[in-house]
Design an enzyme around this catalytic site. Structure first.
Site, PDB file in Angstrom:
ATOM      1  CD1 TRP A 194      -0.084  -1.491   3.144  1.00  0.00           C
ATOM      2  CD2 TRP A 194       0.598   0.628   3.331  1.00  0.00           C
ATOM      3  NE1 TRP A 194       0.700  -1.405   4.278  1.00  0.00           N
ATOM      4  CE2 TRP A 194       1.131  -0.101   4.416  1.00  0.00           C
ATOM      5  CE3 TRP A 194       0.894   1.988   3.249  1.00  0.00           C
ATOM      6  CZ2 TRP A 194       1.925   0.465   5.409  1.00  0.00           C
ATOM      7  CZ3 TRP A 194       1.695   2.564   4.235  1.00  0.00           C
ATOM      8  CH2 TRP A 194       2.199   1.811   5.295  1.00  0.00           C
ATOM      9  CG  ASN A 195       5.085   1.193   0.675  1.00  0.00           C
ATOM     10  OD1 ASN A 195       4.675   0.190   0.092  1.00  0.00           O
ATOM     11  ND2 ASN A 195       6.364   1.515   0.704  1.00  0.00           N
ATOM     12  CE  LYS A 218      -2.928  -9.755  -1.600  1.00  0.00           C
ATOM     13  NZ  LYS A 218      -3.497  -8.498  -1.049  1.00  0.00           N
ATOM     14  N   PRO A 219      -3.027  -6.263  -5.350  1.00  0.00           N
ATOM     15  CG  PRO A 219      -4.255  -4.403  -6.065  1.00  0.00           C
ATOM     16  CD  PRO A 219      -4.036  -5.871  -6.338  1.00  0.00           C
ATOM     17  CG  ASP A 220      -2.896  -3.447   1.389  1.00  0.00           C
ATOM     18  OD1 ASP A 220      -3.810  -2.637   1.673  1.00  0.00           O
ATOM     19  OD2 ASP A 220      -2.405  -4.220   2.218  1.00  0.00           O
ATOM     20  N   GLY A 269       7.028  -6.573   0.063  1.00  0.00           N
ATOM     21  CA  GLY A 269       6.382  -6.591   1.373  1.00  0.00           C
ATOM     22  C   GLY A 269       7.376  -6.890   2.474  1.00  0.00           C
ATOM     23  CB  SER A 270       6.819  -7.978   5.942  1.00  0.00           C
ATOM     24  OG  SER A 270       6.205  -9.255   5.845  1.00  0.00           O
ATOM     25  CD  GLU A 291      11.657  -2.786  -2.575  1.00  0.00           C
ATOM     26  OE1 GLU A 291      11.209  -2.206  -1.566  1.00  0.00           O
ATOM     27  OE2 GLU A 291      11.549  -2.346  -3.729  1.00  0.00           O
ATOM     28  CG  LEU A 292      11.789  -9.362   1.101  1.00  0.00           C
ATOM     29  CD1 LEU A 292      12.404 -10.619   1.683  1.00  0.00           C
ATOM     30  CD2 LEU A 292      10.310  -9.540   0.837  1.00  0.00           C
ATOM     31  CB  CYS A 325      10.831  -0.415   1.208  1.00  0.00           C
ATOM     32  SG  CYS A 325      10.795   0.069  -0.524  1.00  0.00           S
TER      33      CYS A 325
END
Length: 552
Positions: A194-195, A218-220, A269-270, A291-292, A325
């Site tokens: 989402w960022n 699948k976006p947030d 994401g995380s 990318e985390l 990020c």
């Protein structure tokens, strides 16, 4: 992220643990009830636009409501796809992909040159949607427009050459003709956060599509309107129906079928989620790029231009309210200029223009969710309770909107504090002093992450930057200098991910390489009456000759 109204707690959820977050939520609810005049919705968000965008999503029976961070008002009822519906989505994608892959790369690229112009022409609506869903400032929203125009233009221009047949050296000069071709993976699953609601919904999809794939994304939910607008513009540019589909839903419900049906996975994401997805992709023997998280450092050397570096620090640390990020959370300043620099930075942080507007005036906007407000508040409260000094900020601002938190600068952060090594993902920065360059580099590298870093100074800065363990390192500028250079790869080291986006790899990763070799005249066996022993002698002489003439 939770799809609950900002300032409230979802039904069945635990109450906020953070005292500050709880007080901010209560104050925001009171202010909303009294009508404090929070930023209204922009005029571009018409019912007609929302209806058109929602029609672009994969149809579903269930919905979830999203809310605007600026004011807590409802945005849209977002359709939620079930796991049982995902197989049908992929079947449609595969049918569309076969015809798309048969097109020439040049014809596929033309769609995204048109897309570039549509993004430019509709930039005001894009920036409105980014601000509505994310809460960031207008200037940060503009970066999303700029990035996608860059990405569309770059891959449309380089793809025909990169994806065309590449001649390779054969086993026997002249007699063996070899070429390498690139075959689309098939259907790519893109899971985006989402960022950066527009950038991360589109930047990975563009090269995947130009490479000849279909995309199921699948976006947030909080980025749904931006993602759907990106798809809407692509269809206007001539992208065939069914080739890029947006399936909205909870990861816990549709994440597994998205992975099980995919030929390639792109995830942002995380680190925790990335580890799980990478392991599951490995079981299926499909490749992935991720990318985390990050806990990114910035080194300020004794010979840095203080005024320029202070201004750069504000962008590096507080752009997007720190929900980036690649933003800086650890700031190391060399001893000689520490006091002067930190004093100047503290003054600027305290006076940053903080608020909600759809104009370009503000320097920092809102957080995006109640969840982020709670995490940030708890990290700061923990640090202060254990002895950290607040130089600026460290409090929520419900008077500005339900999810505002002041840009925060802390000194005296130690290892026993939660935010010291854990990613906060908000406008919270810890400042530290160091004496020698070697010490500064060691401190910067003292992390399991390795996503981004920044070095500010005069002489020999390039050598110092090369010593930092990070996928991208910028010198005398914020992360946009590296991120925006789409011809160069952008990815993380260590716990910050694997693979990269942008550059040559950012396109070719969505393809499989195939080698086609044609043997002319002579076979690779002894000709005629020649014995194998004679053949061996001849081959050895040929190989020695190839080395002497520097044949590759």
């Amino acid at each position: 992220m939770a799809n609950t109204k900002p300032g409230t707690v979802a039904k069945g959820a635990k109450a906020p643990k953070s005292t500050a977050a709880a007080k901010a939520a209560a104050a925001a609810a009171k202010a909303a009830a009294e009508g404090p005049g929070f930023a209204p919705m922009p005029k571009s968000l018409t019912p007609e636009l929302v209806a058109r965008l929602l029609s672009r999503a994969v149809p579903a029976s269930g919905t979830v409501t999203t809310y605007a961070p600026y004011n807590g008002l409802p945005l849209a009822d977002i359709p939620q796809v079930s796991a049982e519906e995902i197989d049908t989505v992929f079947a449609r994608a595969r049918a569309a992909q076969a015809a798309w892959a048969a097109m020439s790369v040049k014809d596929r690229a033309k769609v995204f040159l048109k897309y570039h112009d549509l993004v430019k022409d509709n930039r005001d609506t894009i920036m409105d949607l980014v601000q509505i869903e994310n809460g960031k400032t207008r200037r940060d929203a503009f970066r999303e427009v700029m990035d996608i125009m860059n990405t569309a233009r770059y891959y449309a221009r380089v793809a025909p050459d990169l994806l065309g047949p590449q001649g390779r050296t054969g086993v026997t000069p002249v007699l063996t003709a070899v070429k390498e071709i690139h075959i689309p993976k098939g259907v790519v699953s893109v899971i985006s956060p989402w960022n950066f609601p527009f950038i991360l919904s589109v930047c990975d999809t563009i090269p995947a599509l130009i490479a000849g794939n279909a995309v199921v994304q699948k976006p947030d939910n909080q980025a749904a309107l931006c993602a759907l607008y990106g798809l809407d513009l692509a269809l206007q540019a001539g992208l065939p129906e069914g080739l890029w589909q947006i399936a909205l839903g909870k990861s816990s419900q549709i994440g597994t079928p998205l992975l099980d049906n995919a030929d390639y996975l792109m995830f942002t994401g995380s680190t925790k989620t990335g580890r799980y997805l990478a392991a599951e992709a490995g079981k299926r023997l499909i490749a992935s790029s991720m990318e985390l998280g990050g806990k990114n450092p910035m080194l300020v050397l004794d010979d840095a231009d203080i005024e320029r570096t202070v201004e750069g620090s504000l962008r590096s640390c507080y752009g997007g309210a720190g929900q980036v990020c690649v933003s800086i959370e650890r700031l190391y300043v060399q001893d000689k200029i520490y006091d002067e620099f930190v004093g100047a930075l503290t003054e600027r942080v305290r006076n940053l223009a903080l608020g909600a507007t759809y104009e370009f005036g503000m320097e920092m906007g809102s957080l995006t969710s109640q969840e982020q407000l709670e995490v940030i508040s708890s990290h700061v409260e923990d640090a202060v309770s254990k002895g950290a000094t607040v130089l600026a900020g460290a409090k929520a601002r419900p008077d500005l909107g339900p999810l505002f938190y002041e840009p925060t600068l802390l000194e005296g952060v130690t290892d026993d504090m939660t935010l010291c090594r854990n990613e906060t993902f908000g406008p919270v920065v810890s400042v530290y002093r160091f004496k020698t360059v070697d010490e500064g580099v060691a401190l910067a590298n003292d992390t399991e992450y390795g996503l981004a870093a920044s070095v500010w100074g005069g002489t020999d800065v390039d050598d110092i930057a090369a010593r930092i363990h990070a996928g991208i390192v910028t010198i005398n500028e914020d992360y946009i200098a590296a991120w925006g250079s789409v011809d160069a790869p952008m990815g993380g080291l260590g716990d910050s991910g694997m693979g990269s986006r942008h550059g040559t790899y950012g396109l070719l990763k969505y393809t499989s390489s195939q080698t086609i070799a044609r043997q002319r005249v002579l076979t690779l066996q002894p000709p005629g009456p020649m014995t194998h022993e004679q053949f061996e002698t001849g081959i050895m002489m040929s190989l020695d000759l190839l080395k002497k003439v520097r044949w590759r």
